[in-house]
Design a protein around this motif. Sequence first.
Motif, PDB file in Angstrom:
ATOM      1  N   PRO A  67       9.299 -35.258   0.560  1.00  0.00           N
ATOM      2  CA  PRO A  67       9.248 -36.386   1.392  1.00  0.00           C
ATOM      3  C   PRO A  67       9.744 -37.636   0.890  1.00  0.00           C
ATOM      4  O   PRO A  67      10.296 -38.464   1.662  1.00  0.00           O
ATOM      5  N   SER A  68       9.865 -37.677  -0.371  1.00  0.00           N
ATOM      6  CA  SER A  68      10.168 -39.140  -1.102  1.00  0.00           C
ATOM      7  C   SER A  68      10.477 -38.904  -2.394  1.00  0.00           C
ATOM      8  O   SER A  68      10.235 -37.673  -3.136  1.00  0.00           O
ATOM      9  N   TYR A  75       9.003 -43.727   6.256  1.00  0.00           N
ATOM     10  CA  TYR A  75      10.061 -43.073   5.459  1.00  0.00           C
ATOM     11  C   TYR A  75      11.291 -43.666   5.887  1.00  0.00           C
ATOM     12  O   TYR A  75      12.125 -43.784   4.831  1.00  0.00           O
ATOM     13  N   LYS A  94      11.637 -46.654   3.582  1.00  0.00           N
ATOM     14  CA  LYS A  94      11.906 -46.219   2.288  1.00  0.00           C
ATOM     15  C   LYS A  94      13.412 -45.936   2.322  1.00  0.00           C
ATOM     16  O   LYS A  94      14.320 -46.749   1.239  1.00  0.00           O
ATOM     17  N   ASP A  95      14.025 -45.121   3.094  1.00  0.00           N
ATOM     18  CA  ASP A  95      15.460 -44.935   2.934  1.00  0.00           C
ATOM     19  C   ASP A  95      16.282 -46.335   3.204  1.00  0.00           C
ATOM     20  O   ASP A  95      17.276 -46.439   2.387  1.00  0.00           O
TER      21      ASP A  95
END
Length: 296
Positions: free
Chosen positions: A68-69, A240, A243-244
């Motif tokens: 996921p990260s 998410y 984050k991106d």
Amino acid sequence: MSGAIGFIGLGVMGEPICRNLMRKSGQPVMAFDLAQEPMARMAADGATAANSVADVVGGSEIVFLCLPSAGHVSSVFEGEAGLLQSVRGGHTVVDLGTSEVGLTRDFARRLAEKGAVWIDAPIARTRQAARDGTLSVMVGASPEHYARLEPLIRHFATDVTLCGATGAGQVTKILNNMVLFETVNALAEAVAIARHSGVEPKLLLETLSKGSADSFALRNHGMKAIVPGEFPLRAFSTEYALKDLSYALDLAAQAGLNPRGAALVRAIFEETIDKGMGGAYFPVIAKLIDAEESGN
């Protein structure tokens, strides 16, 4: 390419990707995830269930990561039983997630010191595309490594692009997501204005799809999420997305640029998370513009 394929990360995207690799490549697959349910499903389909990251690396020459990260990737990479300690010369590790560019290049450098290769190959498109094997993949690799890897990627993707050397795949995917997020924000604003101006949102987007405003975001995020007000959990969350988007803004800062549209969407994501919607599908930002868009 012969031998087992390793696969680490059987989440929403990873499980169907792994299944497509196993079914279409004709090669054995060794899979690992901390969650037992997807492990059991993959084992029932014919994969070998590994007990650890080290087991996957020891049993394969090429290892795919779908995590996921960057934090999850780092936890798999480091440690006594992590990738770095387990790889040997000739190994190839392929990161299918979206990650910070500097970290990607650092991982590649550290693996190269052991004679192994790190390739960034972040995926784009939806969960259904992962199931159908119609993802888009943006690859950062040498032409030689790309030529070796592309046939495997084609088992779960219809569009595969060599974007440049290590890190170029991440740069391209990060900017893809930046444009997507800004487009979804524009769609949310358009839907709200239409609703309050006497035009039905579904009709608006159907009409826009016939002209120059058409986009993948309109047909998917707009029509399937914003118009019906459906923002499920375990889809691509606001957290998410933030984050991106932060990765894109970091790249801009390094270049001395000030992308004001992206900065605005970051503030919108942060407000959405502050209001308790961080785990919801990121088009939930529509709720900040017009509560009626969520069906309330």
